[in-house]
Motif scaffolding. Sequence first.
Motif, short mmCIF file in Angstrom:
data_model
loop_
_atom_site.label_atom_id
_atom_site.label_comp_id
_atom_site.label_asym_id
_atom_site.label_seq_id
_atom_site.Cartn_x
_atom_site.Cartn_y
_atom_site.Cartn_z
N ILE A 12 -2.10 12.86 -5.23
CA ILE A 12 -2.96 12.68 -6.75
C ILE A 12 -2.07 13.20 -7.86
N ARG B 157 -4.01 15.05 7.26
CA ARG B 157 -4.58 13.45 7.00
C ARG B 157 -5.39 13.71 8.65
N GLY C 285 0.99 -1.32 -0.35
CA GLY C 285 -0.26 -0.06 0.03
C GLY C 285 0.99 1.61 0.01
N LYS D 183 -9.55 15.67 1.71
CA LYS D 183 -8.73 15.38 0.25
C LYS D 183 -9.81 14.89 -0.60
N GLN D 184 -11.46 15.25 -0.56
CA GLN D 184 -12.68 15.26 -1.57
C GLN D 184 -11.99 16.71 -1.90
N GLU E 144 1.43 6.67 1.52
CA GLU E 144 0.65 5.38 1.53
C GLU E 144 -0.21 6.16 0.24
N ARG E 145 -0.03 5.35 -1.25
CA ARG E 145 -0.25 5.34 -1.90
C ARG E 145 -1.63 6.24 -2.67
N GLU E 146 -2.93 6.32 -1.59
CA GLU E 146 -3.83 6.73 -1.54
C GLU E 146 -3.34 8.29 -0.93
N GLN E 147 -2.65 8.33 -0.85
CA GLN E 147 -2.17 9.98 -0.20
C GLN E 147 -0.97 10.86 -1.23
N GLU F 254 -11.31 13.48 5.23
CA GLU F 254 -11.09 12.12 3.97
C GLU F 254 -12.60 12.80 2.66
N ASP G 89 2.27 -1.57 -10.53
CA ASP G 89 1.30 -0.38 -9.48
C ASP G 89 1.31 0.41 -11.05
#
Length: 367
Positions: free
Chosen positions: A143, A104, A43, A306-307, A138-141, A107, A91
């Motif tokens: 853009i 952080r 991740g 984040k959105q 983390e890959r979701e952090q 979300e 990936d």
Amino acid sequence: MAAAIQIPKLTRALVLRKAAKATKPVYHDAVLEERPIPELKPGQILVRIHAAAFNHRDHWLRKGSYPGIGFGSVLGADGAGVVVASPDKNDVLLEKRVFLVPMRGWERDPDAPESPFTVIGGTKATTLGTFAQYVVVEREQVIPTPDHLDDVHAAAWPLGAVTAWRAAMINGGVKQGDNVLITGIGGGVALLALQLCVARGANVYVTSGSQDKIRKAVELGAKGGVSYKSDDWPNQLAALLKQNGASALNAVIDSGGGDIMGKTSPILKPGGRVVVFGMHANPKVTMTMREVMKNQKLLGSTMGSKQDLIDATKFLAQHHIVPIVSDVLDGLEAAEQGFQILERGDHFGKVVIRLTPDSPRTFPAKL
């Protein structure tokens, strides 16, 4: 660990350390150190940072005036570069240009963070910071960086953008045709708010203590501006509004605090909004029954989700907005110069460190 390029074992990073010598006022040290690059866990990804931008919080951390100071943590909340490694050799992010999500704990809730909120860089909450050659994240952090931006200008975007977007577009409700005042033009958030509001089709007015900064703001699309150093600046702004065929402001986007409600209420429409995202002038905002009777609203606005940042980035890409960069410094060794620029406060736009020699030196500002 699968890698797109040869990955070094160490990274250089600018680390916040407790001041070695006692000074008054206190000013903690920013020390360039070598640190091991940890092995990636599922991740996570490794990003090679090409550019990292200063925020005033970096300066406040060194002054000891920011909550949750984390000695031993890497400084920097804003950074952009390329994904160079992942535990997953397939990936889709490998070799993609990205910028880091700087906060952080928030979300997508429309009102406030879902969990304890923090910003990366220099705090106890995380040792992660962007003033480094390589960062594990983390890959979701991350853009994806819009194609029209180079890495220097992508680094100038995230934290200021999410703050400006939430203040102006969400809390300020700015829409096409609105008359909007943005105070203290010249800082990163205020300039991004200007660019976002102009792209939205609003009529933007600004305040500044510098006529040169007002002139530059007009070049970027503002209708005009007044000096907050003048005691009657609200009257001057009222005259400017009238000159442009407007009778009142729809919204005020403010970073000063103090008596911003009292000063703008006479030229703010009934039901208008004053959004305060900072209090650089005075850590208290006053509101009286006069504003209550006019249904005028005072809203606090701190960064965003984040959105919010994803939505702001889509808007940036759609309108080809390029964040304003004041100074570009070469290498982490030049970081002290960046702190000196922040201390002087005469910059117009973001101060960015370029970590790779192939990053472009200039990029024209657009709306």
